[in-house]
Design an enzyme around this catalytic site. Structure first.
Site, PDB file in Angstrom:
ATOM      1  N   ARG A 118      28.898  17.098  37.763  1.00  0.00           N
ATOM      2  CA  ARG A 118      27.869  17.930  38.435  1.00  0.00           C
ATOM      3  C   ARG A 118      28.419  18.801  39.550  1.00  0.00           C
ATOM      4  NH1 ARG A 118      24.561  13.328  37.907  1.00  0.00           N
ATOM      5  NH2 ARG A 118      23.202  13.581  36.115  1.00  0.00           N
ATOM      6  N   LYS A 140      30.652  33.835  40.882  1.00  0.00           N
ATOM      7  CA  LYS A 140      30.076  33.862  39.519  1.00  0.00           C
ATOM      8  C   LYS A 140      31.120  33.304  38.572  1.00  0.00           C
ATOM      9  CE  LYS A 140      27.664  38.069  39.048  1.00  0.00           C
ATOM     10  NZ  LYS A 140      27.289  39.021  37.999  1.00  0.00           N
ATOM     11  N   GLU A 182      38.308  48.734  38.297  1.00  0.00           N
ATOM     12  CA  GLU A 182      37.371  48.097  39.235  1.00  0.00           C
ATOM     13  C   GLU A 182      37.537  48.686  40.640  1.00  0.00           C
ATOM     14  OE1 GLU A 182      35.052  46.177  38.147  1.00  0.00           O
ATOM     15  OE2 GLU A 182      35.824  45.094  36.399  1.00  0.00           O
ATOM     16  N   LYS A 221      33.666  44.507  47.438  1.00  0.00           N
ATOM     17  CA  LYS A 221      33.037  43.417  46.673  1.00  0.00           C
ATOM     18  C   LYS A 221      32.441  42.379  47.622  1.00  0.00           C
ATOM     19  CE  LYS A 221      32.473  40.459  43.080  1.00  0.00           C
ATOM     20  NZ  LYS A 221      32.790  40.089  41.746  1.00  0.00           N
ATOM     21  N   GLU A 231      22.472  37.725  43.256  1.00  0.00           N
ATOM     22  CA  GLU A 231      22.170  38.875  42.419  1.00  0.00           C
ATOM     23  C   GLU A 231      20.678  39.076  42.188  1.00  0.00           C
ATOM     24  OE1 GLU A 231      24.867  39.364  39.203  1.00  0.00           O
ATOM     25  OE2 GLU A 231      23.808  41.114  38.455  1.00  0.00           O
ATOM     26  N   ARG A 235      23.316  43.434  44.565  1.00  0.00           N
ATOM     27  CA  ARG A 235      24.565  43.066  43.886  1.00  0.00           C
ATOM     28  C   ARG A 235      24.690  43.781  42.534  1.00  0.00           C
ATOM     29  NH1 ARG A 235      27.379  37.090  43.717  1.00  0.00           N
ATOM     30  NH2 ARG A 235      29.071  37.601  42.302  1.00  0.00           N
ATOM     31  N   ASN A 239      27.667  46.487  38.912  1.00  0.00           N
ATOM     32  CA  ASN A 239      27.634  46.723  37.473  1.00  0.00           C
ATOM     33  C   ASN A 239      27.855  48.185  37.104  1.00  0.00           C
ATOM     34  OD1 ASN A 239      27.483  44.455  36.018  1.00  0.00           O
ATOM     35  ND2 ASN A 239      25.523  44.972  35.096  1.00  0.00           N
ATOM     36  N   HIS A 242      29.510  49.151  33.915  1.00  0.00           N
ATOM     37  CA  HIS A 242      29.598  47.929  33.102  1.00  0.00           C
ATOM     38  C   HIS A 242      28.541  47.841  32.011  1.00  0.00           C
ATOM     39  CE1 HIS A 242      32.440  46.752  36.103  1.00  0.00           C
ATOM     40  NE2 HIS A 242      32.612  45.549  35.602  1.00  0.00           N
ATOM     41  N   HIS A 246      30.558  46.773  29.029  1.00  0.00           N
ATOM     42  CA  HIS A 246      30.459  45.486  28.325  1.00  0.00           C
ATOM     43  C   HIS A 246      30.160  45.693  26.842  1.00  0.00           C
ATOM     44  CE1 HIS A 246      29.573  42.839  32.094  1.00  0.00           C
ATOM     45  NE2 HIS A 246      30.855  42.845  31.796  1.00  0.00           N
ATOM     46  N   HIS A 258      38.750  44.859  29.558  1.00  0.00           N
ATOM     47  CA  HIS A 258      37.582  45.000  30.426  1.00  0.00           C
ATOM     48  C   HIS A 258      37.669  46.297  31.252  1.00  0.00           C
ATOM     49  CE1 HIS A 258      34.231  43.614  32.850  1.00  0.00           C
ATOM     50  NE2 HIS A 258      34.931  43.856  33.935  1.00  0.00           N
TER      51      HIS A 258
HETATM   52  N1  LIG Z   1      33.174  36.435  37.826  1.00  0.00           N
HETATM   53  C1  LIG Z   1      33.104  37.711  38.141  1.00  0.00           C
HETATM   54  O1  LIG Z   1      32.425  38.093  39.089  1.00  0.00           O
HETATM   55  C2  LIG Z   1      33.882  38.692  37.327  1.00  0.00           C
HETATM   56  C3  LIG Z   1      33.996  40.013  37.774  1.00  0.00           C
HETATM   57  C4  LIG Z   1      34.770  40.895  37.038  1.00  0.00           C
HETATM   58  C5  LIG Z   1      35.398  40.470  35.881  1.00  0.00           C
HETATM   59  N2  LIG Z   1      35.243  39.174  35.466  1.00  0.00           N
HETATM   60  C6  LIG Z   1      35.893  38.712  34.249  1.00  0.00           C
HETATM   61  O2  LIG Z   1      37.313  38.790  34.409  1.00  0.00           O
HETATM   62  C7  LIG Z   1      37.893  38.839  33.116  1.00  0.00           C
HETATM   63  C8  LIG Z   1      39.046  39.804  33.092  1.00  0.00           C
HETATM   64  O3  LIG Z   1      40.016  39.373  34.008  1.00  0.00           O
HETATM   65  P1  LIG Z   1      41.553  39.836  33.877  1.00  0.00           P
HETATM   66  O4  LIG Z   1      41.602  41.281  33.640  1.00  0.00           O
HETATM   67  O5  LIG Z   1      42.263  39.265  35.039  1.00  0.00           O
HETATM   68  O6  LIG Z   1      41.975  39.188  32.477  1.00  0.00           O
HETATM   69  P2  LIG Z   1      42.911  37.973  32.022  1.00  0.00           P
HETATM   70  O7  LIG Z   1      42.643  36.741  32.761  1.00  0.00           O
HETATM   71  O8  LIG Z   1      42.738  37.929  30.549  1.00  0.00           O
HETATM   72  O9  LIG Z   1      44.372  38.472  32.353  1.00  0.00           O
HETATM   73  C9  LIG Z   1      44.883  39.580  31.654  1.00  0.00           C
HETATM   74  C10 LIG Z   1      46.198  39.234  30.936  1.00  0.00           C
HETATM   75  O10 LIG Z   1      47.229  39.122  31.905  1.00  0.00           O
HETATM   76  C11 LIG Z   1      47.902  37.868  31.783  1.00  0.00           C
HETATM   77  N3  LIG Z   1      48.325  37.549  33.150  1.00  0.00           N
HETATM   78  C12 LIG Z   1      47.573  37.098  34.177  1.00  0.00           C
HETATM   79  N4  LIG Z   1      48.298  37.117  35.315  1.00  0.00           N
HETATM   80  C13 LIG Z   1      49.530  37.577  34.998  1.00  0.00           C
HETATM   81  C14 LIG Z   1      50.697  37.850  35.747  1.00  0.00           C
HETATM   82  N5  LIG Z   1      50.699  37.737  37.083  1.00  0.00           N
HETATM   83  N6  LIG Z   1      51.807  38.272  35.083  1.00  0.00           N
HETATM   84  C15 LIG Z   1      51.767  38.476  33.740  1.00  0.00           C
HETATM   85  N7  LIG Z   1      50.677  38.287  32.982  1.00  0.00           N
HETATM   86  C16 LIG Z   1      49.565  37.840  33.618  1.00  0.00           C
HETATM   87  C17 LIG Z   1      46.898  36.969  31.126  1.00  0.00           C
HETATM   88  O11 LIG Z   1      47.537  35.937  30.418  1.00  0.00           O
HETATM   89  C18 LIG Z   1      46.174  37.920  30.183  1.00  0.00           C
HETATM   90  O12 LIG Z   1      46.923  38.100  29.017  1.00  0.00           O
HETATM   91  C19 LIG Z   1      36.785  39.207  32.144  1.00  0.00           C
HETATM   92  O13 LIG Z   1      36.481  38.093  31.343  1.00  0.00           O
HETATM   93  C20 LIG Z   1      35.626  39.551  33.044  1.00  0.00           C
HETATM   94  O14 LIG Z   1      34.368  39.238  32.457  1.00  0.00           O
HETATM   95  C21 LIG Z   1      34.522  38.292  36.173  1.00  0.00           C
HETATM   96 ZN   LIG Z   2      34.217  44.191  35.854  1.00  0.00          ZN
END
Ligand SMILES: NC(=O)c1ccc[n+]([C@@H]2O[C@H](COP(=O)([O-])OP(=O)(O)OC[C@H]3O[C@@H](n4cnc5c(N)ncnc54)[C@H](O)[C@@H]3O)[C@@H](O)[C@H]2O)c1
Ligand SMILES: [Zn+2]
Length: 363
Positions: A118, A140, A182, A221, A231, A235, A239, A242, A246, A258
């Site tokens: 939990r 989030k 972003e 942010k 949100e 907030r 988006n 997005h 998305h 993304h």
């Molecule tokens: N929670 C939130 O508020 C929020 C906001 C924006 C985006 N997101 C989410 O974030 C995700 C995208 O995140 P991302 O772009 O970091 O993607 P990711 O985690 O897939 O990383 C991108 C790639 O880089 C690799 N990688 C990570 N760090 C590395 C490093 N230092 N050196 C070499 N390779 C590395 C990973 O293995 C992957 O292949 C999406 O799923 C999106 O929905 C969440």
């Molecule tokens: Zn985003």
């Protein structure tokens, strides 16, 4: 570390650190006696350094679990695997979960932390530009369903967010660019000088060169999230780009990253805003040229406009099937909750299936 930048405004520290190992150990050592570390295997050397620092600070690290980052990690099967690993390592309600990786790792590990026993405390150590500037901040967490992204999740605030700039040394150019989408979004929401800083940044520059852009984007942010943690209103501005973004990610079966999808989504939002008489042509052109210089696409190939439209109506932010957009008014000013008629949205999507004509951005 003295060179750490602390972004104030939330109940937990958000730190942009040159080397997260020192900072995280110092921040967590106060209340954390045991931890499990979950890391993206692409950053294993950094995860080992961070874990060694936690151990030296007296934290009993009970588990060291590697995962493979990427959108397909964000599924229920991963969460179940994490529960198994944590139970096997004896993680209890006081054990901290430390997530080291990009946004996919912090989203899914944060969600598992929100639900394991939990809810157990967790900390995020983002290792991608996108994670540092955006995904790890705001609490989030979640996973995808086959029907769409982020359809299951929880608000679960971390105890700390410590970005590890050192890890950017290995981040590929495509992922660096994706994070810049972003940052451009944050600039449009509320920090015009950030757009110039993104424009000046060389995508292949070393970790230190990224610090200012990441700090500025994280500030935007944090400010938005602090105003509206769950949100219910403002907030939604995060988006921007997005709604279409998305839907493009989904329609492309995640072939488009993304940030790449958000880049095209920012163009679409700009085109829609222009139909409302908002968003000066010169601002639109400037944003497109910064996105392009950042190595981001301005159009997407190989997706059907109908599937993007369908993806948008299924978006979890649509209410009663009606699609609401965040639209830019000027660089530094956006409005959210704008209902856009399907023909207007479709025309913008269709335009985004081809590169922008010279008249759209070469002013
Ligand atoms: N929670 C939130 O508020 C929020 C906001 C924006 C985006 N997101 C989410 O974030 C995700 C995208 O995140 P991302 O772009 O970091 O993607 P990711 O985690 O897939 O990383 C991108 C790639 O880089 C690799 N990688 C990570 N760090 C590395 C490093 N230092 N050196 C070499 N390779 C590395 C990973 O293995 C992957 O292949 C999406 O799923 C999106 O929905 C969440
Ligand atoms: Zn985003």
């Amino acid at each position: 570390m003295s060179d750490d930048v602390i972004v104030d405004g939330l109940a937990y520290p958000v730190v942009i650190a040159d080397d997260a190992s020192v900072t995280l150990a110092r921040l967590l050592a106060v209340d954390c006696t045991s931890a499990v570390v979950v890391f993206d295997r692409r950053v294993e050397p950094r995860a080992r350094a961070i874990t060694a620092a936690l151990t030296s600070a007296g934290v009993d690290v009970r588990g060291f679990v590697d995962v493979s980052g990427g959108e397909s990690l964000k599924r229920a099967r991963t969460v179940a695997g994490l529960y198994d690993a944590w139970l096997a390592s004896g993680a209890d309600r006081k054990t901290f979960v430390v997530a080291i990786g990009g946004g996919t790792v912090t989203d899914v590990v944060g969600y598992a932390a929100a639900t394991y026993l939990r809810g157990v405390p967790w900390a995020a150590v983002p290792t991608t530009v996108l994670g540092m500037a955006d995904a790890s901040i705001g609490g989030k967490t979640g996973i995808d369903l086959p029907q769409g992204k982020n359809l299951v999740g929880a608000f679960w605030q971390p105890k700390a967010v410590v970005a590890d700039l050192a890890s950017l040394a290995t981040l590929p150019a495509r992922e660096r660019s994706t994070g810049l989408a972003e940052a451009v979004k944050c600039a449009i929401i509320g920090d015009p000088p950030l757009l110039d800083a993104v424009d000046r940044l060389a995508v292949r520059a070393g970790p230190q060169a990224w610090k200012d852009v990441i700090v500025s984007a994280a500030r935007v942010k944090v400010a938005v999230v602090a105003e509206d943690p769950r949100e219910s209103g403002r907030r939604a501005v995060l988006n921007l780009g997005h709604t279409v973004g998305h839907a493009i990610e989904l329609a492309s079966d995640y072939r488009v990253t993304h940030g790449e999808a958000v880049s095209v989504g920012l163009r679409a939002a700009g085109l829609i805003a222009r139909t409302q008489g908002w968003w000066p042509e010169s601002d639109h052109a400037r944003v497109l040229s910064v996105l392009h210089r950042a190595g981001l696409p301005l159009h997407v190939d190989g997706v059907m406009p109908g599937s993007v439209m369908k993806g948008m109506s299924r978006d979890k932010k649509s209410v009663d099937g009606r699609i609401r957009f965040v639209l830019p008014l000027a660089i530094g000013d956006v409005r959210h909750g704008i209902e856009v008629s399907p023909p207007v949205a479709r025309a913008a999507i269709e335009a985004c299936l081809a590169p922008p004509p010279a008249s759209e951005w070469r002013t």
